[in-house]
Enzyme design. Structure first.
Site, PDB file in Angstrom:
ATOM      1  N   ASP A  71      -0.849  12.389   3.006  1.00  0.00           N
ATOM      2  CA  ASP A  71      -1.563  12.493   4.284  1.00  0.00           C
ATOM      3  C   ASP A  71      -1.932  11.094   4.780  1.00  0.00           C
ATOM      4  OD1 ASP A  71      -2.894  13.302   6.507  1.00  0.00           O
ATOM      5  OD2 ASP A  71      -4.381  14.550   5.484  1.00  0.00           O
ATOM      6  N   ASN A 117      11.814   7.835  -2.480  1.00  0.00           N
ATOM      7  CA  ASN A 117      11.391   7.528  -1.106  1.00  0.00           C
ATOM      8  C   ASN A 117      11.324   6.036  -0.868  1.00  0.00           C
ATOM      9  OD1 ASN A 117       8.482   6.454  -0.276  1.00  0.00           O
ATOM     10  ND2 ASN A 117       8.298   7.420  -2.302  1.00  0.00           N
ATOM     11  N   ARG A 118      11.645   5.669   0.372  1.00  0.00           N
ATOM     12  CA  ARG A 118      11.446   4.290   0.818  1.00  0.00           C
ATOM     13  C   ARG A 118      10.793   4.337   2.197  1.00  0.00           C
ATOM     14  NH1 ARG A 118      17.216   4.577   0.620  1.00  0.00           N
ATOM     15  NH2 ARG A 118      18.155   5.003   2.657  1.00  0.00           N
ATOM     16  N   GLY A 120       8.058   3.022   3.296  1.00  0.00           N
ATOM     17  CA  GLY A 120       7.665   1.692   3.785  1.00  0.00           C
ATOM     18  C   GLY A 120       6.365   1.706   4.568  1.00  0.00           C
ATOM     19  N   PHE A 121       5.388   2.460   4.076  1.00  0.00           N
ATOM     20  CA  PHE A 121       4.048   2.493   4.707  1.00  0.00           C
ATOM     21  C   PHE A 121       4.118   2.817   6.200  1.00  0.00           C
ATOM     22  CE2 PHE A 121       2.169  -0.738   1.468  1.00  0.00           C
ATOM     23  CZ  PHE A 121       1.766   0.291   0.644  1.00  0.00           C
ATOM     24  N   ASN A 183      -3.467  -0.848  -3.063  1.00  0.00           N
ATOM     25  CA  ASN A 183      -2.094  -0.556  -3.463  1.00  0.00           C
ATOM     26  C   ASN A 183      -1.261  -1.831  -3.396  1.00  0.00           C
ATOM     27  OD1 ASN A 183       0.479   0.353  -3.823  1.00  0.00           O
ATOM     28  ND2 ASN A 183       0.534   1.633  -1.997  1.00  0.00           N
ATOM     29  N   SER A 186       3.600  -0.437  -4.305  1.00  0.00           N
ATOM     30  CA  SER A 186       4.676   0.299  -3.644  1.00  0.00           C
ATOM     31  C   SER A 186       5.946  -0.554  -3.671  1.00  0.00           C
ATOM     32  CB  SER A 186       4.302   0.605  -2.194  1.00  0.00           C
ATOM     33  OG  SER A 186       5.459   0.980  -1.495  1.00  0.00           O
ATOM     34  N   ASN A 188       8.333  -0.358  -1.629  1.00  0.00           N
ATOM     35  CA  ASN A 188       9.033  -0.262  -0.345  1.00  0.00           C
ATOM     36  C   ASN A 188       8.584  -1.235   0.729  1.00  0.00           C
ATOM     37  OD1 ASN A 188      10.618   1.913  -1.324  1.00  0.00           O
ATOM     38  ND2 ASN A 188       8.791   3.201  -1.139  1.00  0.00           N
ATOM     39  N   THR A 189       7.651  -2.124   0.412  1.00  0.00           N
ATOM     40  CA  THR A 189       7.310  -3.222   1.314  1.00  0.00           C
ATOM     41  C   THR A 189       7.785  -4.492   0.615  1.00  0.00           C
ATOM     42  OG1 THR A 189       5.406  -2.085   2.254  1.00  0.00           O
ATOM     43  CG2 THR A 189       5.380  -4.483   2.394  1.00  0.00           C
ATOM     44  N   LYS A 222      -4.047   0.252  -7.808  1.00  0.00           N
ATOM     45  CA  LYS A 222      -2.948   1.134  -8.222  1.00  0.00           C
ATOM     46  C   LYS A 222      -1.771   0.291  -8.699  1.00  0.00           C
ATOM     47  CE  LYS A 222      -0.284   5.153  -6.733  1.00  0.00           C
ATOM     48  NZ  LYS A 222      -0.231   6.234  -5.730  1.00  0.00           N
ATOM     49  N   THR A 250       0.326   6.046 -12.189  1.00  0.00           N
ATOM     50  CA  THR A 250       1.043   4.939 -11.604  1.00  0.00           C
ATOM     51  C   THR A 250       1.639   5.297 -10.245  1.00  0.00           C
ATOM     52  OG1 THR A 250       3.211   5.623 -12.453  1.00  0.00           O
ATOM     53  CG2 THR A 250       1.891   4.195 -13.884  1.00  0.00           C
ATOM     54  N   ASN A 251       2.169   4.277  -9.598  1.00  0.00           N
ATOM     55  CA  ASN A 251       2.965   4.471  -8.388  1.00  0.00           C
ATOM     56  C   ASN A 251       4.388   4.927  -8.787  1.00  0.00           C
ATOM     57  OD1 ASN A 251       3.827   4.217  -5.636  1.00  0.00           O
ATOM     58  ND2 ASN A 251       2.221   2.681  -5.359  1.00  0.00           N
ATOM     59  N   GLY A 276       8.032  12.243  -9.538  1.00  0.00           N
ATOM     60  CA  GLY A 276       8.354  13.569 -10.065  1.00  0.00           C
ATOM     61  C   GLY A 276       8.583  13.558 -11.567  1.00  0.00           C
ATOM     62  N   GLY A 305       4.485  12.749 -12.176  1.00  0.00           N
ATOM     63  CA  GLY A 305       5.213  13.829 -12.839  1.00  0.00           C
ATOM     64  C   GLY A 305       4.356  14.970 -13.338  1.00  0.00           C
ATOM     65  N   TYR A 326       1.662  14.625  -6.375  1.00  0.00           N
ATOM     66  CA  TYR A 326       2.412  14.585  -5.125  1.00  0.00           C
ATOM     67  C   TYR A 326       3.681  15.448  -5.274  1.00  0.00           C
ATOM     68  CZ  TYR A 326       4.488  12.841  -0.788  1.00  0.00           C
ATOM     69  OH  TYR A 326       5.025  12.758   0.471  1.00  0.00           O
TER      70      TYR A 326
HETATM   71  C1  LIG Z   1       7.000  10.182   0.079  1.00  0.00           C
HETATM   72  C2  LIG Z   1       6.008   9.442  -0.769  1.00  0.00           C
HETATM   73  C3  LIG Z   1       5.134   8.539  -0.180  1.00  0.00           C
HETATM   74  C4  LIG Z   1       4.204   7.842  -0.961  1.00  0.00           C
HETATM   75  N1  LIG Z   1       3.346   6.959  -0.360  1.00  0.00           N
HETATM   76  C5  LIG Z   1       2.430   6.287  -1.104  1.00  0.00           C
HETATM   77  C6  LIG Z   1       1.517   5.391  -0.501  1.00  0.00           C
HETATM   78  O1  LIG Z   1       1.475   5.228   0.720  1.00  0.00           O
HETATM   79  N2  LIG Z   1       0.650   4.729  -1.317  1.00  0.00           N
HETATM   80  C7  LIG Z   1       0.648   4.899  -2.679  1.00  0.00           C
HETATM   81  O2  LIG Z   1      -0.136   4.266  -3.383  1.00  0.00           O
HETATM   82  N3  LIG Z   1       1.486   5.772  -3.273  1.00  0.00           N
HETATM   83  C8  LIG Z   1       2.373   6.457  -2.523  1.00  0.00           C
HETATM   84  N4  LIG Z   1       3.227   7.346  -3.131  1.00  0.00           N
HETATM   85  C9  LIG Z   1       3.186   7.497  -4.604  1.00  0.00           C
HETATM   86  C10 LIG Z   1       2.348   8.701  -5.044  1.00  0.00           C
HETATM   87  O3  LIG Z   1       1.009   8.565  -4.649  1.00  0.00           O
HETATM   88  C11 LIG Z   1       2.417   8.863  -6.579  1.00  0.00           C
HETATM   89  O4  LIG Z   1       1.851   7.709  -7.175  1.00  0.00           O
HETATM   90  C12 LIG Z   1       3.831   9.039  -7.094  1.00  0.00           C
HETATM   91  O5  LIG Z   1       4.589   9.852  -6.221  1.00  0.00           O
HETATM   92  C13 LIG Z   1       3.858   9.648  -8.498  1.00  0.00           C
HETATM   93  O6  LIG Z   1       3.279  10.934  -8.512  1.00  0.00           O
HETATM   94  P1  LIG Z   1       4.168  12.285  -8.499  1.00  0.00           P
HETATM   95  O7  LIG Z   1       5.185  12.165  -9.590  1.00  0.00           O
HETATM   96  O8  LIG Z   1       3.171  13.389  -8.675  1.00  0.00           O
HETATM   97  O9  LIG Z   1       4.825  12.337  -7.149  1.00  0.00           O
HETATM   98  C14 LIG Z   1       4.156   8.065  -2.368  1.00  0.00           C
HETATM   99  C15 LIG Z   1       5.023   8.999  -2.951  1.00  0.00           C
HETATM  100  C16 LIG Z   1       5.935   9.686  -2.183  1.00  0.00           C
HETATM  101  C17 LIG Z   1       6.863  10.677  -2.852  1.00  0.00           C
END
Ligand SMILES: Cc1cc2nc3c(=O)[nH]c(=O)nc-3n(C[C@H](O)[C@H](O)[C@H](O)COP(=O)(O)O)c2cc1C
Length: 350
Positions: A71, A117-118, A120-121, A183, A186, A188-189, A222, A250-251, A276, A305, A326
């Site tokens: 979100d 995913n990429r 990119g904020f 953060n 990430s 992707n930046t 993070k 983790t991220n 995942g 995951g 997520y």
């Molecule tokens: C589409 C997508 C966008 C994400 N955007 C952010 C983000 O803006 N900032 C951040 O710290 N992590 C971001 N994450 C990472 C998640 O917060 C989480 O750390 C990561 O997906 C691992 O958890 P999961 O295996 O439950 O998905 C994003 C993940 C996904 C899949």
């Protein structure tokens, strides 16, 4: 319920591209958020039982939270509580509004129950986020559970000016949420993860703590699962020195699992961060290391995951005080939250 989602709903959703479904789901949850009747309906279907925990001075109704990235517009703040989450992390948000990377930028690796995913904020910027949060506060619909904000760095801001960029967002948003996550992980930046280096991170944390008064809000960092334990230890040292409240581990990862499946290979060849099921073990390993190094003194939010109560329990046993989801939500559906909380309730007293 998860069975119904997996068998009936997920196959229909997965015929469409993942970002479109994401946007439609968020729009629907945004509508629910503005209607007390629909929020009550969501709550009657999905609410989780109480499993209260207190971490860094905040009271959480249960330890299962929504991870950052879901979100980014603060579109559905009340709905996350109605879905049973014990806390929400909104964002990532950056000082400057930005569109993110060109689409397609979110991919499903269905056989492995993973995402690449990429994004990119992509986000509306801190000012728009502040406006939205004020609206939720003023509407009287602000959730009872803690709400955090994930802070990223604007793409147009060079790393040398990163501290100022984070500080601008933090200064504006600090009164509007309960905790904040820096953060720097990430993938992707461009060059963002270089900010995990000691000197760069120290400058950011010093700048943020300087404006974190009066009544400091909990501030966390993070981290990426791709850091070496040595690099992680340097971050832990900074976190202690700068008096931070915790760490999110983790991220997403830039690593990819071995596979002979052609479809998976194609998805895994996309640039971006993997989340995942394949991330579960590495993220737990990082949590275990942090817990050991800090002798349990540093609160850890474990993420990566989590698809079941057992996965969440694994992270808590490794040292996490709170967990986040997520990808599990994408693959298991919204009933997962209550299932995880109920499963944890069954094992936690022991
Ligand atoms: C589409 C997508 C966008 C994400 N955007 C952010 C983000 O803006 N900032 C951040 O710290 N992590 C971001 N994450 C990472 C998640 O917060 C989480 O750390 C990561 O997906 C691992 O958890 P999961 O295996 O439950 O998905 C994003 C993940 C996904 C899949």
């Amino acid at each position: 319920m998860s069975w119904f989602y997996r068998r009936m709903i997920r196959p229909a959703l997965f015929t469409q591209d993942s970002e479109s479904i994401h946007n439609r789901t968020l729009a629907a949850l945004g509508k629910c958020s503005r209607s007390p009747a629909l929020c009550s309906l969501l709550s009657s279907l999905y609410s989780a039982p109480e499993l209260p925990v207190e971490v860094f001075g905040l009271k959480f109704p249960n330890p299962v939270g929504l991870a950052a990235g879901m979100d980014k517009h603060a579109a559905a703040v009340p709905a996350w509580a109605a879905l049973g989450f014990g806390f929400t992390e909104l964002g990532g948000v950056t000082w400057h509004a930005q569109p993110g990377n060109p689409a397609p930028r979110m991919f499903r690796a269905v056989a492995d129950e993973a995402l690449v995913n990429r994004m990119g904020f992509n986000n509306p910027g801190a000012e728009a986020m502040a406006t939205k949060l004020r609206e939720w506060h003023d509407s009287g619909r602000w959730p009872k559970h803690p709400v955090g904000i994930n802070l990223g760095k604007s793409k147009i801001t060079p790393n040398e000016k990163a501290a100022e960029d984070y500080a601008n967002s933090f200064r504006l948003l600090r009164p509007l949420a309960d905790f904040f996550v820096v953060n720097v992980s990430s993938p992707n930046t461009p060059n963002l993860r270089a900010l995990q280096d000691k000197a760069a991170l120290d400058e950011i944390l010093a700048a943020l703590q300087q404006i974190n008064s009066p009544q400091p809000k909990p501030l966390l960092v993070k981290v990426a699962p791709d850091l070496s334990f040595e690099a992680l230890d340097e971050i832990l040292e900074l976190i202690t020195r700068r008096n931070l409240s915790g760490i999110v581990a983790t991220n997403t990862t830039i690593a990819r699992p071995e596979t002979s499946d052609e479809n998976l290979r194609r998805t895994y060849s996309e640039t971006g961060g993997l989340s995942g099921r394949p991330l579960r073990a590495r993220s737990t390993e990082i949590i275990r290391h942090i817990h050991r190094q800090t002798r349990g003194a540093l609160p850890i939010i474990g993420v990566g995951g989590i698809f079941s109560a057992d996965d969440a329990w694994e992270k808590i046993q490794a040292g996490a005080s709170l967990v986040q989801i997520y990808s599990g939500l994408v693959y298991e559906g919204p009933a997962l939250v209550g299932e995880v909380v109920r499963g944890l309730r069954a094992v936690m007293p022991r």
